[in-house]
Design an enzyme around this catalytic site. Structure first.
Site, PDB file in Angstrom:
ATOM      1  N   PRO A  83       0.809  -1.224   0.000  1.00 18.60           N
ATOM      2  CA  PRO A  83       0.000   0.000   0.000  1.00 18.60           C
ATOM      3  C   PRO A  83       0.839   1.270   0.000  1.00 18.60           C
ATOM      4  O   PRO A  83       1.672   1.469   0.870  1.00 18.60           O
ATOM      5  CB  PRO A  83      -0.798  -0.122   1.299  1.00 18.60           C
ATOM      6  CG  PRO A  83      -0.757  -1.563   1.657  1.00 18.60           C
ATOM      7  CD  PRO A  83       0.563  -2.056   1.169  1.00 18.60           C
ATOM      8  N   GLU A  84       0.612   2.080  -1.015  1.00 20.52           N
ATOM      9  CA  GLU A  84       1.217   3.405  -1.061  1.00 20.52           C
ATOM     10  C   GLU A  84       0.054   4.385  -0.961  1.00 20.52           C
ATOM     11  O   GLU A  84      -1.061   3.965  -0.667  1.00 20.52           O
ATOM     12  CB  GLU A  84       2.001   3.585  -2.373  1.00 20.52           C
ATOM     13  CG  GLU A  84       3.118   2.553  -2.513  1.00 20.52           C
ATOM     14  CD  GLU A  84       3.943   2.701  -3.791  1.00 20.52           C
ATOM     15  OE1 GLU A  84       3.978   3.797  -4.350  1.00 20.52           O
ATOM     16  OE2 GLU A  84       4.548   1.710  -4.208  1.00 20.52           O
TER      17      GLU A  84
END
Length: 271
Positions: A2-3
């Site tokens: 997850p960014e």
DNA sequence: CATCAACCCTGAGAGC
DNA sequence: TGCTCTCAGGGTTGAT
């Protein structure tokens, strides 16, 4: 991993009506102690019990859950994910680390295979992300200010973009994609990039992050399912394949201890 | 200040 | 089929 766009997608899901906002936490279960950065499990459980969820926001890659008297911060790191459900679950719960039970019978599970994710329960979020850099979409982050920030550093551009105190939210994927769009070699010293190029980079960053949010937001269900942005990578994990722009074979190298993907022709080292 | 290695972890993929 | 080995990857910490 997850960014910013993935976290934003999850946050939007959590913010949706009847998901977790307005619910009261009546119990919590800590299945892996080290998922809690602070406080210790017993205190965490005592403090969070009875608090109501008022709002859900994002700061960098942190999920910010505003409670009655404190804030619950969640960083998903590599493999973290959030699930909200009620009744029996047909989901694989093997890697559930912390679970919050709500007053309506539903619950929120923090699932994290690699155990890198962390949760903070704090009075003031600033304690945790006081040193975070600006949000990429912040209006005050003008091309001029962005240029000045870059011009102040001699570091390689890629590790600098990954530095959350420089700018909050960029991860390995979106950094590689942004540098490709702006035609900048990942090892270029930040202070050697000309203004025009830095302005292009800022817009590339915003373009790629927006595209990521759009793709992940396209998920039918509110829960993060990975979206489909991975089908639109221009360079990330495409080493050995042809560049969509020039046809050259994309390469992979290690920069700042991170796998880095780029086009040797579109992103020449001389910049 | 910049760079780098180690660490935290697990599962996927490679080699056999 | 299944075992062992290697490694990715965000962020922190400590060394150079």
């Amino acid at each position: 991993m997850p960014e910013l766009p993935e976290v934003e997608t999850i946050v939007r899901g959590l913010r949706a009506a009847n998901t977790i906002v307005e619910k009261t936490i009546i119990n919590s279960r800590v299945l892996w102690q080290r998922s809690l950065a602070v406080p210790l499990p017993l205190e965490f459980q005592q403090l969070i019990k009875g608090q109501k969820i008022l709002a859900v926001d994002r700061r960098g890659k942190y999920i910010v859950i505003k409670l009655t008297s404190q804030s619950l911060l969640i960083h998903l790191r590599m493999s973290g994910d959030i699930f909200v459900e009620s009744g029996e679950s047909n989901r694989n719960q093997k890697h559930d680390r912390v679970i919050l039970d709500f007053d309506d019978g539903s619950r929120m599970s923090f699932n994290d295979t690699r155990k890198f994710g962390r949760i903070w329960l704090v009075d003031d979020p600033k304690i945790v992300f006081g040193k975070l850099g600006p949000e990429p979409f912040e209006e005050s982050l003008t091309p001029e200010i962005f240029f000045e920030k870059l011009n102040r550093s001699k570091r390689q551009i890629k590790p600098l973009l990954l530095d959350q105190t420089f700018m909050a939210g960029m991860g390995n994927i979106y950094t590689d994609e942004s540098l490709f769009i702006a035609s900048i070699h990942p090892t270029t010293p930040a202070n050697l990039i000309l203004f025009e190029k830095t302005a292009l980079l800022l817009s590339a960053i915003r373009e790629v992050l927006s595209e990521g949010i759009k793709r992940n937001g396209a998920s039918i269900d509110w829960v993060y399912r990975g979206g489909d942005f991975q089908n639109h990578f221009k360079v990330y994990q495409r080493d050995g394949e042809a560049c969509h722009r020039c046809g050259a074979i994309l390469q992979r190298m290690v920069v700042g201890q991170r796998g880095t993907h780029f086009c040797p022709y579109c992103q020449p080292k001389a910049a």
